[in-house]
Design a protein around this motif. Structure first.
Motif, PDB file in Angstrom:
ATOM      1  N   PRO A 130      15.005   8.889  19.696  1.00 32.18           N
ATOM      2  CA  PRO A 130      14.657   8.060  18.435  1.00 32.18           C
ATOM      3  C   PRO A 130      14.422   9.075  17.159  1.00 32.18           C
ATOM      4  CG  PRO A 130      13.285   7.331  19.900  1.00 32.18           C
ATOM      5  CD  PRO A 130      14.015   8.429  20.584  1.00 32.18           C
ATOM      6  N   PHE A 131      14.897   8.867  15.916  1.00 32.46           N
ATOM      7  CA  PHE A 131      14.625   9.613  14.973  1.00 32.46           C
ATOM      8  C   PHE A 131      13.073   9.831  14.417  1.00 32.46           C
ATOM      9  CE2 PHE A 131      14.591  10.682  10.271  1.00 32.46           C
ATOM     10  CZ  PHE A 131      15.462  11.745  10.228  1.00 32.46           C
ATOM     11  N   GLY A 132      12.365   8.877  14.712  1.00 36.29           N
ATOM     12  CA  GLY A 132      11.008   8.927  14.441  1.00 36.29           C
ATOM     13  C   GLY A 132      10.408   8.515  13.311  1.00 36.29           C
ATOM     14  N   LYS A 133      11.178   7.990  12.365  1.00 34.26           N
ATOM     15  CA  LYS A 133      10.617   7.490  11.250  1.00 34.26           C
ATOM     16  C   LYS A 133      11.462   6.064  10.587  1.00 34.26           C
ATOM     17  CE  LYS A 133       9.677  11.973   9.369  1.00 34.26           C
ATOM     18  NZ  LYS A 133      10.275  13.173   8.406  1.00 34.26           N
ATOM     19  N   THR A 134      10.877   5.312   9.965  1.00 34.51           N
ATOM     20  CA  THR A 134      11.536   4.225   9.361  1.00 34.51           C
ATOM     21  C   THR A 134      12.223   4.594   8.060  1.00 34.51           C
ATOM     22  OG1 THR A 134       9.568   3.630   8.032  1.00 34.51           O
ATOM     23  CG2 THR A 134       9.499   2.621  10.146  1.00 34.51           C
ATOM     24  N   ALA A 135      13.038   3.835   7.561  1.00 39.27           N
ATOM     25  CA  ALA A 135      13.632   3.889   6.286  1.00 39.27           C
ATOM     26  C   ALA A 135      12.690   4.270   5.243  1.00 39.27           C
ATOM     27  CB  ALA A 135      14.790   2.779   5.987  1.00 39.27           C
ATOM     28  N   ASN A 136      11.785   3.610   5.206  1.00 37.14           N
ATOM     29  CA  ASN A 136      10.734   3.587   4.062  1.00 37.14           C
ATOM     30  C   ASN A 136       9.898   5.028   4.140  1.00 37.14           C
ATOM     31  OD1 ASN A 136      11.355   1.284   2.891  1.00 37.14           O
ATOM     32  ND2 ASN A 136       9.330   0.321   3.563  1.00 37.14           N
ATOM     33  N   THR A 178       0.948  -1.429  -0.074  1.00 40.64           N
ATOM     34  CA  THR A 178      -0.085   0.267   0.093  1.00 40.64           C
ATOM     35  C   THR A 178       0.730   1.325   0.086  1.00 40.64           C
ATOM     36  OG1 THR A 178      -0.099  -0.164   2.282  1.00 40.64           O
ATOM     37  CG2 THR A 178      -1.811  -1.129   1.221  1.00 40.64           C
ATOM     38  N   LEU A 179       2.035   1.249   0.695  1.00 39.59           N
ATOM     39  CA  LEU A 179       2.974   2.229   0.479  1.00 39.59           C
ATOM     40  C   LEU A 179       3.402   2.720  -0.763  1.00 39.59           C
ATOM     41  CD1 LEU A 179       4.492   4.212   2.481  1.00 39.59           C
ATOM     42  CD2 LEU A 179       6.442   2.420   2.438  1.00 39.59           C
ATOM     43  N   SER A 182      21.144   8.928   9.463  1.00 36.57           N
ATOM     44  CA  SER A 182      22.365   8.749   8.230  1.00 36.57           C
ATOM     45  C   SER A 182      21.389   8.358   7.059  1.00 36.57           C
ATOM     46  CB  SER A 182      23.197   7.746   8.314  1.00 36.57           C
ATOM     47  OG  SER A 182      24.233   8.248   9.252  1.00 36.57           O
ATOM     48  N   ILE A 183      20.483   7.821   6.993  1.00 34.35           N
ATOM     49  CA  ILE A 183      19.735   7.619   5.664  1.00 34.35           C
ATOM     50  C   ILE A 183      19.096   8.826   5.356  1.00 34.35           C
ATOM     51  CG2 ILE A 183      17.803   6.229   4.901  1.00 34.35           C
ATOM     52  CD1 ILE A 183      20.091   4.447   5.457  1.00 34.35           C
ATOM     53  N   ASP A 184      18.280   9.455   6.308  1.00 30.35           N
ATOM     54  CA  ASP A 184      17.748  10.881   6.070  1.00 30.35           C
ATOM     55  C   ASP A 184      18.732  11.933   5.435  1.00 30.35           C
ATOM     56  OD1 ASP A 184      15.161  12.622   6.249  1.00 30.35           O
ATOM     57  OD2 ASP A 184      16.817  13.820   7.278  1.00 30.35           O
ATOM     58  N   ARG A 185      20.090  11.756   6.133  1.00 28.16           N
ATOM     59  CA  ARG A 185      21.121  12.417   5.597  1.00 28.16           C
ATOM     60  C   ARG A 185      21.475  12.222   4.160  1.00 28.16           C
ATOM     61  NH1 ARG A 185      26.153  12.040   8.890  1.00 28.16           N
ATOM     62  NH2 ARG A 185      26.164  10.128   7.736  1.00 28.16           N
ATOM     63  N   GLY A 207       7.756  15.392  -2.990  1.00 24.77           N
ATOM     64  CA  GLY A 207       7.343  16.316  -4.095  1.00 24.77           C
ATOM     65  C   GLY A 207       7.391  15.805  -5.645  1.00 24.77           C
ATOM     66  N   TYR A 208       7.705  14.562  -6.014  1.00 19.73           N
ATOM     67  CA  TYR A 208       7.778  14.103  -7.328  1.00 19.73           C
ATOM     68  C   TYR A 208       6.610  13.314  -7.679  1.00 19.73           C
ATOM     69  CZ  TYR A 208      12.583  15.691  -6.027  1.00 19.73           C
ATOM     70  OH  TYR A 208      13.666  16.489  -5.557  1.00 19.73           O
ATOM     71  N   SER A 209       6.488  12.942  -8.860  1.00 18.57           N
ATOM     72  CA  SER A 209       5.132  12.243  -9.063  1.00 18.57           C
ATOM     73  C   SER A 209       5.654  10.734  -9.923  1.00 18.57           C
ATOM     74  CB  SER A 209       4.732  12.979 -10.388  1.00 18.57           C
ATOM     75  OG  SER A 209       5.298  13.172 -11.467  1.00 18.57           O
ATOM     76  N   PHE A 210       6.951  10.589  -9.933  1.00 16.46           N
ATOM     77  CA  PHE A 210       7.347   9.050 -10.469  1.00 16.46           C
ATOM     78  C   PHE A 210       6.928   7.918  -9.511  1.00 16.46           C
ATOM     79  CE2 PHE A 210      11.362  10.969  -8.398  1.00 16.46           C
ATOM     80  CZ  PHE A 210      11.379  10.213  -7.529  1.00 16.46           C
ATOM     81  N   PRO A 211       6.732   6.800 -10.259  1.00 18.44           N
ATOM     82  CA  PRO A 211       6.244   5.522  -9.392  1.00 18.44           C
ATOM     83  C   PRO A 211       7.468   5.178  -8.540  1.00 18.44           C
ATOM     84  CG  PRO A 211       6.847   4.941 -11.407  1.00 18.44           C
ATOM     85  CD  PRO A 211       6.981   6.312 -11.723  1.00 18.44           C
ATOM     86  N   VAL A 212       6.886   4.658  -7.285  1.00 19.59           N
ATOM     87  CA  VAL A 212       7.737   4.077  -6.427  1.00 19.59           C
ATOM     88  C   VAL A 212       7.483   2.893  -5.721  1.00 19.59           C
ATOM     89  CG1 VAL A 212       8.844   4.668  -4.039  1.00 19.59           C
ATOM     90  CG2 VAL A 212       8.265   6.629  -5.702  1.00 19.59           C
ATOM     91  N   CYS A 213       8.443   2.009  -5.883  1.00 18.33           N
ATOM     92  CA  CYS A 213       8.126   0.575  -5.324  1.00 18.33           C
ATOM     93  C   CYS A 213       9.060   0.176  -4.068  1.00 18.33           C
ATOM     94  CB  CYS A 213       8.475  -0.546  -6.229  1.00 18.33           C
ATOM     95  SG  CYS A 213       8.701  -2.175  -5.627  1.00 18.33           S
ATOM     96  N   TYR A 214       8.423  -0.122  -3.018  1.00 20.21           N
ATOM     97  CA  TYR A 214       9.147  -0.469  -1.789  1.00 20.21           C
ATOM     98  C   TYR A 214       9.295  -2.033  -1.504  1.00 20.21           C
ATOM     99  CZ  TYR A 214       8.640   4.367  -0.685  1.00 20.21           C
ATOM    100  OH  TYR A 214       8.603   5.789  -0.627  1.00 20.21           O
ATOM    101  N   ASN A 215      10.413  -2.222  -0.690  1.00 24.04           N
ATOM    102  CA  ASN A 215      10.674  -3.654  -0.119  1.00 24.04           C
ATOM    103  C   ASN A 215      10.797  -4.758  -1.432  1.00 24.04           C
ATOM    104  OD1 ASN A 215      10.237  -2.441   2.221  1.00 24.04           O
ATOM    105  ND2 ASN A 215       8.511  -4.094   2.970  1.00 24.04           N
ATOM    106  N   PHE A 216      11.676  -3.879  -2.596  1.00 20.48           N
ATOM    107  CA  PHE A 216      12.161  -5.155  -3.574  1.00 20.48           C
ATOM    108  C   PHE A 216      13.095  -5.973  -3.162  1.00 20.48           C
ATOM    109  CE2 PHE A 216      13.865  -6.374  -7.624  1.00 20.48           C
ATOM    110  CZ  PHE A 216      12.644  -6.426  -8.326  1.00 20.48           C
TER     111      PHE A 216
END
Length: 302
Positions: free
Chosen positions: A245-251, A164-165, A211-214, A260-269
């Protein structure tokens, strides 16, 4: 984009260590797979039995191994036994002239992302794939088979369940990417890659969430995200957090970075530092189709 010739039984391949040192005895089962199951002849690099602190020998030893295998016309593919850190230290010492004249497959992932990106800039395909150190890991059978299939000329055709993400949509473009830390590390170097109009995949391991965020912010500020055709998010494994805690998961971090972009995104590949690390041909033209029920990644058949 030039695609190296498909492997055939009886071909000679090279095995070396471009980055961290390896336990040679632990590689013997992988060598047996290459020789006895896949029917290949294996040439062993000096780096497989060398060490210099954490590296598989000095930069000179690793660079010489790579240069010799790139220049050797009888070697049809080169496998890095493992990643770790160190391949970018030797890239500027390598002369790719003979490799460009007679391309061959270069295989690896993680730290080897730097090498794959460098080769991408030479207009030659390479393979982001499992490495000999991991050939026999539990649960990695599909990953190993995906490598064999691509090397021996079978077409790329992957399908996974959708989440669903995911951001629904279709995209076509060259497949590029790899380890997030390395992709940010090479920005501004000769190995830096152009991302516009391409399908980028990302993965990482053992990083702090901040670091992922950075690193995602770095990709965004460097203009690496704004003109993507599509994004594939792979495994982000063994992540760490601070006391606060950073407060967010990597996804969620990645979702925010591309909001802010419109391209398709797939998670957990299934790509990255998990047993399921399916082979991704860097530079190949692919179709990415993200629907509500499933995601497909297929090469564009010419």
């Amino acid at each position: 984009m030039i695609q190296p010739k498909n492997l055939q039984k009886g071909d000679t391949v090279g095995l070396l260590a471009l980055a961290c040192k390896v336990d040679f005895q632990a590689l013997i089962p992988a060598i047996e797979i290459l020789e006895n199951v896949w029917g290949l002849k294996v040439v062993l690099g000096t780096s497989l039995k060398s060490e210099f602190h954490q590296f598989a020998g000095t930069d000179e030893i690793r660079a010489n191994d790579f240069q010799e295998m790139l220049d050797n016309p009888t070697i049809k593919a080169i496998f890095s036994a493992r990643g770790g850190y160190g391949s970018s230290r030797i890239l500027d010492q390598i002369d790719f002239t003979k490799f460009v004249q007679s391309p061959k497959w270069v295989v690896g992932f993680s730290d080897i992302t730097a090498v794959l990106c460098h080769i991408h800039n030479l207009n030659i395909e390479s393979l982001h794939a499992t490495m000999p150190k991991l050939f026999l890991q539990e649960g990695g059978e599909v990953s190993l088979e995906s490598l064999r299939k691509i090397l021996f000329g079978e077409s790329l055709n992957y399908t996974i369940p959708s989440l669903t993400l995911n951001r629904i949509g279709k995209a076509q473009g060259q497949l590029i990417g790899g380890n997030l830390a390395i992709l940010t590390h090479i920005i501004g170097s000769k190995s830096d890659i152009e991302t516009a109009g391409k399908i980028l995949f990302l993965e990482d391991v053992n990083e702090y969430l901040y670091s992922i965020d950075r690193m995602m912010i770095q990709l965004k500020r460097a203009g690496k995200l704004e003109n993507l055709a599509g994004l594939i998010v792979g495994h982000f494994s063994d992540l760490q957090d601070n006391t606060v805690p950073f407060g967010k998961t990597a996804n969620e971090i990645i979702q925010d970075a591309v909001a802010g972009y419109s391209f398709p995104v797939c998670y957990n590949f299934p790509v990255g530092h998990e047993p399921e690390n399916w082979t991704m041909p860097i530079g190949r033209q692919v179709n990415l189709d993200i629907q509500e029920t499933e995601v497909s990644l297929q090469e564009v058949l010419m």
